[in-house]
Design a protein around this motif. Sequence first.
Motif, PDB file in Angstrom:
ATOM      1  N   GLU A 105      45.989  38.130  31.913  1.00 27.12           N
ATOM      2  CA  GLU A 105      47.060  38.252  32.899  1.00 27.12           C
ATOM      3  C   GLU A 105      46.788  39.492  33.738  1.00 27.12           C
ATOM      4  OE1 GLU A 105      50.709  36.340  30.289  1.00 27.12           O
ATOM      5  OE2 GLU A 105      50.476  38.507  30.313  1.00 27.12           O
ATOM      6  N   ILE A 106      47.353  39.517  34.923  1.00 26.89           N
ATOM      7  CA  ILE A 106      47.197  40.683  35.789  1.00 26.89           C
ATOM      8  C   ILE A 106      47.827  41.883  35.091  1.00 26.89           C
ATOM      9  CG2 ILE A 106      47.842  41.717  37.993  1.00 26.89           C
ATOM     10  CD1 ILE A 106      47.864  38.826  39.148  1.00 26.89           C
ATOM     11  N   ASN A 107      47.049  42.943  34.962  1.00 27.92           N
ATOM     12  CA  ASN A 107      47.528  44.172  34.330  1.00 27.92           C
ATOM     13  C   ASN A 107      46.789  45.339  34.984  1.00 27.92           C
ATOM     14  OD1 ASN A 107      48.089  46.377  32.678  1.00 27.92           O
ATOM     15  ND2 ASN A 107      48.221  45.123  30.836  1.00 27.92           N
ATOM     16  N   LEU A 108      47.403  45.907  35.995  1.00 25.85           N
ATOM     17  CA  LEU A 108      46.749  46.965  36.761  1.00 25.85           C
ATOM     18  C   LEU A 108      46.521  48.221  35.930  1.00 25.85           C
ATOM     19  CD1 LEU A 108      48.510  46.454  40.204  1.00 25.85           C
ATOM     20  CD2 LEU A 108      46.357  45.488  39.351  1.00 25.85           C
ATOM     21  N   ASN A 109      47.354  48.448  34.885  1.00 23.05           N
ATOM     22  CA  ASN A 109      47.143  49.600  34.005  1.00 23.05           C
ATOM     23  C   ASN A 109      45.831  49.487  33.227  1.00 23.05           C
ATOM     24  OD1 ASN A 109      49.550  50.847  34.744  1.00 23.05           O
ATOM     25  ND2 ASN A 109      50.710  49.760  33.167  1.00 23.05           N
ATOM     26  N   LYS A 110      45.369  48.267  33.024  1.00 27.34           N
ATOM     27  CA  LYS A 110      44.110  48.040  32.311  1.00 27.34           C
ATOM     28  C   LYS A 110      43.005  47.591  33.265  1.00 27.34           C
ATOM     29  CE  LYS A 110      46.212  46.881  27.883  1.00 27.34           C
ATOM     30  NZ  LYS A 110      46.347  45.860  26.825  1.00 27.34           N
ATOM     31  N   ASN A 111      43.211  47.781  34.554  1.00 31.67           N
ATOM     32  CA  ASN A 111      42.245  47.389  35.593  1.00 31.67           C
ATOM     33  C   ASN A 111      41.916  45.902  35.570  1.00 31.67           C
ATOM     34  OD1 ASN A 111      41.968  49.963  36.776  1.00 31.67           O
ATOM     35  ND2 ASN A 111      40.589  50.581  35.129  1.00 31.67           N
ATOM     36  N   ILE A 112      42.921  45.078  35.261  1.00 32.39           N
ATOM     37  CA  ILE A 112      42.739  43.627  35.301  1.00 32.39           C
ATOM     38  C   ILE A 112      43.482  43.113  36.525  1.00 32.39           C
ATOM     39  CG2 ILE A 112      43.082  41.424  34.122  1.00 32.39           C
ATOM     40  CD1 ILE A 112      43.131  43.030  31.467  1.00 32.39           C
ATOM     41  N   GLY A 113      42.725  42.892  37.584  1.00 28.37           N
ATOM     42  CA  GLY A 113      43.290  42.345  38.815  1.00 28.37           C
ATOM     43  C   GLY A 113      43.071  40.848  38.869  1.00 28.37           C
ATOM     44  N   PRO A 114      43.603  40.189  39.886  1.00 31.86           N
ATOM     45  CA  PRO A 114      43.460  38.739  40.017  1.00 31.86           C
ATOM     46  C   PRO A 114      42.003  38.272  40.005  1.00 31.86           C
ATOM     47  CG  PRO A 114      45.021  39.576  41.626  1.00 31.86           C
ATOM     48  CD  PRO A 114      44.410  40.762  40.958  1.00 31.86           C
ATOM     49  N   GLU A 115      41.110  39.091  40.531  1.00 28.39           N
ATOM     50  CA  GLU A 115      39.695  38.703  40.605  1.00 28.39           C
ATOM     51  C   GLU A 115      39.038  38.602  39.236  1.00 28.39           C
ATOM     52  OE1 GLU A 115      39.907  43.061  40.289  1.00 28.39           O
ATOM     53  OE2 GLU A 115      40.978  41.633  41.551  1.00 28.39           O
ATOM     54  N   LYS A 116      39.642  39.188  38.191  1.00 26.08           N
ATOM     55  CA  LYS A 116      39.067  39.130  36.846  1.00 26.08           C
ATOM     56  C   LYS A 116      39.560  37.923  36.060  1.00 26.08           C
ATOM     57  CE  LYS A 116      37.893  43.938  36.386  1.00 26.08           C
ATOM     58  NZ  LYS A 116      37.970  45.154  35.580  1.00 26.08           N
ATOM     59  N   LEU A 117      40.489  37.173  36.629  1.00 26.50           N
ATOM     60  CA  LEU A 117      41.035  35.998  35.960  1.00 26.50           C
ATOM     61  C   LEU A 117      40.407  34.734  36.541  1.00 26.50           C
ATOM     62  CD1 LEU A 117      44.795  37.050  35.891  1.00 26.50           C
ATOM     63  CD2 LEU A 117      43.039  37.472  34.162  1.00 26.50           C
ATOM     64  N   LYS A 118      40.646  33.615  35.905  1.00 26.02           N
ATOM     65  CA  LYS A 118      40.100  32.328  36.351  1.00 26.02           C
ATOM     66  C   LYS A 118      41.041  31.692  37.383  1.00 26.02           C
ATOM     67  CE  LYS A 118      36.594  32.399  33.506  1.00 26.02           C
ATOM     68  NZ  LYS A 118      35.247  32.558  33.993  1.00 26.02           N
ATOM     69  N   LEU A 119      41.388  32.461  38.410  1.00 27.34           N
ATOM     70  CA  LEU A 119      42.329  31.988  39.426  1.00 27.34           C
ATOM     71  C   LEU A 119      41.663  31.139  40.499  1.00 27.34           C
ATOM     72  CD1 LEU A 119      44.543  35.167  39.731  1.00 27.34           C
ATOM     73  CD2 LEU A 119      45.257  32.933  38.896  1.00 27.34           C
ATOM     74  N   SER A 120      40.497  31.535  40.969  1.00 28.92           N
ATOM     75  CA  SER A 120      39.833  30.737  42.002  1.00 28.92           C
ATOM     76  C   SER A 120      39.501  29.351  41.458  1.00 28.92           C
ATOM     77  CB  SER A 120      38.573  31.441  42.523  1.00 28.92           C
ATOM     78  OG  SER A 120      37.665  31.676  41.471  1.00 28.92           O
ATOM     79  N   GLU A 121      39.146  29.285  40.170  1.00 31.98           N
ATOM     80  CA  GLU A 121      38.872  27.995  39.534  1.00 31.98           C
ATOM     81  C   GLU A 121      40.140  27.150  39.443  1.00 31.98           C
ATOM     82  OE1 GLU A 121      35.906  31.007  37.852  1.00 31.98           O
ATOM     83  OE2 GLU A 121      38.019  30.993  38.407  1.00 31.98           O
ATOM     84  N   LEU A 122      41.296  27.796  39.282  1.00 32.23           N
ATOM     85  CA  LEU A 122      42.571  27.076  39.249  1.00 32.23           C
ATOM     86  C   LEU A 122      42.897  26.495  40.622  1.00 32.23           C
ATOM     87  CD1 LEU A 122      45.343  26.251  38.054  1.00 32.23           C
ATOM     88  CD2 LEU A 122      46.148  28.550  38.662  1.00 32.23           C
ATOM     89  N   PHE A 123      42.785  27.319  41.659  1.00 37.51           N
ATOM     90  CA  PHE A 123      43.177  26.879  43.001  1.00 37.51           C
ATOM     91  C   PHE A 123      42.308  25.719  43.500  1.00 37.51           C
ATOM     92  CE2 PHE A 123      44.801  31.405  43.231  1.00 37.51           C
ATOM     93  CZ  PHE A 123      46.110  31.039  42.952  1.00 37.51           C
ATOM     94  N   VAL A 124      41.067  25.641  43.038  1.00 33.93           N
ATOM     95  CA  VAL A 124      40.185  24.523  43.395  1.00 33.93           C
ATOM     96  C   VAL A 124      40.710  23.212  42.804  1.00 33.93           C
ATOM     97  CG1 VAL A 124      37.864  23.577  42.969  1.00 33.93           C
ATOM     98  CG2 VAL A 124      38.125  25.943  43.687  1.00 33.93           C
ATOM     99  N   ARG A 125      41.419  23.298  41.691  1.00 33.18           N
ATOM    100  CA  ARG A 125      41.877  22.102  40.973  1.00 33.18           C
ATOM    101  C   ARG A 125      43.184  21.526  41.516  1.00 33.18           C
ATOM    102  NH1 ARG A 125      42.170  23.171  34.749  1.00 33.18           N
ATOM    103  NH2 ARG A 125      42.456  20.911  34.792  1.00 33.18           N
ATOM    104  N   ILE A 126      43.895  22.270  42.343  1.00 38.73           N
ATOM    105  CA  ILE A 126      45.224  21.788  42.755  1.00 38.73           C
ATOM    106  C   ILE A 126      45.223  21.242  44.175  1.00 38.73           C
ATOM    107  CG2 ILE A 126      46.516  23.204  41.132  1.00 38.73           C
ATOM    108  CD1 ILE A 126      47.042  25.204  43.293  1.00 38.73           C
TER     109      ILE A 126
END
Length: 193
Positions: A105-126
Amino acid sequence: MWINGKNNRVTKKIDGIGKKVAEKIIFDLIIDKEKIDSLEEILSQIKNTYNECERCFFFKENNKCSFCDNKNRNENIICVVSTKMDAIKILDSSYNGLIHILNGEINLNKNIGPEKLKLSELFVRINKEIELLLALNLTFEGEVTSNYIANKAKNITEKISRIARGIPLGGVIDYIYQEPLNDAIANRKKLES
């Protein structure tokens, strides 16, 4: 001893296994060598039987994904979860659609932004026909991630929903935080007589 020294690699390689648990496992394997054979067999089976689905990021068993390769599932709904463990819970539920695992999940305190998640792969599917069911944790990070996805996906599909929230079974109102109580009241159902 090497377990406590520089060579303590077990705790660094496997998430969720701390130093004490790693030491107990290693000592148990040293004492009972038959367990090493069983462990080797299990690890070999895992290595040869399981891999990750390149579409939804769940597990494939013998190159078959329980979600993507099951033709009995509703392909017009995708449930979005944070982890594979969450997906297992969804698989065991009455849900009959597809899944998409973000791997966090997005967690800026741990430097996890949207680019580190499987979001682009999700948007391709919808597309317009797909409903997104956001089943992310009811935490600050889960809410941030859900809102991010909803804002990005609203241009692709109008069908975006969120799992219901409220008081868990066995929950005592006196111990429930205000937000879940508010959600439980807002999402109340009519009793059928």
